[in-house]
Design a protein around this motif. Structure first.
Motif, PDB file in Angstrom:
ATOM      1  N   HIS A  22     -91.778 -41.582 -64.046  1.00 60.10           N
ATOM      2  CA  HIS A  22     -92.254 -40.273 -64.540  1.00 60.10           C
ATOM      3  C   HIS A  22     -91.105 -39.284 -64.760  1.00 60.10           C
ATOM      4  O   HIS A  22     -91.326 -38.073 -64.757  1.00 60.10           O
ATOM      5  N   LYS A  23     -89.891 -39.761 -64.929  1.00 56.10           N
ATOM      6  CA  LYS A  23     -88.742 -38.865 -65.036  1.00 56.10           C
ATOM      7  C   LYS A  23     -88.721 -38.073 -66.347  1.00 56.10           C
ATOM      8  O   LYS A  23     -88.145 -36.992 -66.428  1.00 56.10           O
ATOM      9  N   GLN A  24     -89.378 -38.618 -67.368  1.00 60.31           N
ATOM     10  CA  GLN A  24     -89.384 -37.937 -68.659  1.00 60.31           C
ATOM     11  C   GLN A  24     -90.126 -36.605 -68.607  1.00 60.31           C
ATOM     12  O   GLN A  24     -89.994 -35.771 -69.503  1.00 60.31           O
ATOM     13  N   THR A  27     -86.869 -34.500 -67.800  1.00 60.06           N
ATOM     14  CA  THR A  27     -85.672 -34.680 -68.630  1.00 60.06           C
ATOM     15  C   THR A  27     -85.921 -34.305 -70.089  1.00 60.06           C
ATOM     16  O   THR A  27     -84.970 -34.060 -70.839  1.00 60.06           O
ATOM     17  N   ALA A  28     -87.184 -34.247 -70.483  1.00 61.69           N
ATOM     18  CA  ALA A  28     -87.494 -33.885 -71.874  1.00 61.69           C
ATOM     19  C   ALA A  28     -87.425 -32.379 -72.104  1.00 61.69           C
ATOM     20  O   ALA A  28     -87.461 -31.919 -73.243  1.00 61.69           O
ATOM     21  N   THR A 171     -84.956 -35.830 -61.055  1.00 59.64           N
ATOM     22  CA  THR A 171     -83.965 -35.923 -62.133  1.00 59.64           C
ATOM     23  C   THR A 171     -82.861 -34.870 -61.982  1.00 59.64           C
ATOM     24  O   THR A 171     -82.158 -34.579 -62.939  1.00 59.64           O
ATOM     25  N   THR A 175     -79.820 -34.687 -64.625  1.00 56.30           N
ATOM     26  CA  THR A 175     -79.647 -33.462 -65.410  1.00 56.30           C
ATOM     27  C   THR A 175     -78.281 -32.842 -65.194  1.00 56.30           C
ATOM     28  O   THR A 175     -77.608 -32.426 -66.151  1.00 56.30           O
ATOM     29  N   ASN A 207     -81.219 -46.806 -66.244  1.00 55.57           N
ATOM     30  CA  ASN A 207     -82.222 -46.033 -66.982  1.00 55.57           C
ATOM     31  C   ASN A 207     -81.732 -44.621 -67.317  1.00 55.57           C
ATOM     32  O   ASN A 207     -82.534 -43.741 -67.612  1.00 55.57           O
ATOM     33  N   LYS A 208     -80.406 -44.409 -67.250  1.00 59.26           N
ATOM     34  CA  LYS A 208     -79.835 -43.089 -67.503  1.00 59.26           C
ATOM     35  C   LYS A 208     -78.742 -43.159 -68.582  1.00 59.26           C
ATOM     36  O   LYS A 208     -77.572 -42.835 -68.331  1.00 59.26           O
TER      37      LYS A 208
END
Length: 288
Positions: A22-24, A27-28, A171, A175, A207-208
């Motif tokens: 669920h990091k998006q 980060t979005a 995140t 970030t 995944n980064k």
């Protein structure tokens, strides 16, 4: 340009899990500062660095960066906003234990008064850097809040930057690396030069990609003579746990009851190293 290599980790955790990240969700969106609240509470006895004592009294004016708490470990915490000390009173903590602590309550005044430290000039020795870390309130910003200077042994051979951030939703490190890579790299380099550390390892989950690209760009622009070993880890929880990360990146097993520093390894969070870089320039920790 700093020398570096990128390699895929050839070790794999036995067990572990693959939760939905669920990091998006964060980060979005762009990184922004929250508005200054009407009250700020600073726990005296639940601050990182152990039990503490108040350095200010009711009615005292404070600037951003004014020392307000000194912990048993020596670590100093500072006011994060300018304002006035309204009271020192018991208050429930934002903690599952629901315990209470004496807290310094500050009413921000909206002004940008600052009370920062004097910038340091290279070269400096390890003891001078430890003193700066104490004055600037440098703690492990990965969650534990352990006083960073206590890890800095003269017997250290390797610094690991823990950029795995394997927990769902979180995140902060991803970030920070994207938007302030140079501070992280500079903090790592200055710490390594001070302690005569030979190798800096960056452990980062695969995944980064944006964070990895930012690291490469920063290293290409860096004038450091440090060597960076960037290790791409499988995206798997708990690869970011210190013991697991030391094993994954270096093949060193840290026994139960021991710390990685006893094996000649320091593990630091990206935020800790960025904060150290800013502290060397005179800015104590006022935000994360």
């Amino acid at each position: 340009m700093a020398e570096y290599q990128i390699r895929r980790c050839d070790r794999h955790l036995t067990g572990g899990i693959h939760p939905e990240t669920h990091k998006q969700l964060s980060t979005a969106e762009p990184c922004v500062f929250v508005e200054t609240p009407t009250r700020l509470l600073f726990p005296i006895h639940f601050s990182g660095g152990g039990p503490g004592e108040a350095l200010v009294r009711v009615g005292d004016p404070v600037a951003k960066g004014t020392p307000i708490i000194r912990c048993q470990s020596g670590i100093v915490h500072v006011a994060s906003r300018a304002g006035t000390v309204l009271e020192v009173t018991d208050h429930a903590m934002a903690h599952p234990s629901s315990e209470r602590s004496a807290c310094i309550v500050i009413e921000p005044d909206g002004l940008d008064r600052q009370d920062y430290l004097s910038p340091m000039n290279w070269p400096f020795d390890a003891e001078t850097l430890r003193e700066r870390a104490i004055e600037a309130g440098i703690l492990g910003l990965g969650g534990a809040g352990f006083p960073s200077f206590k890890k800095w042994s003269n017997r250290t051979q390797t610094l690991i930057i823990n950029a795995a951030e394997c927990e769902p939703y979180l995140t902060a490190d991803d970030t920070l690396i994207r938007i302030d890579t140079h501070s992280m790299i500079r903090g790592a380099c200055l710490l390594s030069r001070t302690l005569d550390i030979q190798t800096i390892v960056i452990g980062i989950e695969d995944n980064k990609p944006e964070a990895l690209e930012a690291i490469e760009c920063a290293l290409k622009e860096s004038r450091s003579d440090c060597f960076f070993d960037i290790v791409l880890l499988d995206t798997k929880y708990p690869s970011g746990s210190a013991r697991q990360l030391v094993w994954l990146t270096l093949g060193i097993e840290v026994p139960t009851g021991s710390r990685s520093v006893e094996a000649g390894v320091i593990v630091h969070n990206p935020g800790t190293l960025a904060a150290l870089s800013r502290a060397i320039d005179g800015k104590p920790i006022t935000d994360r």
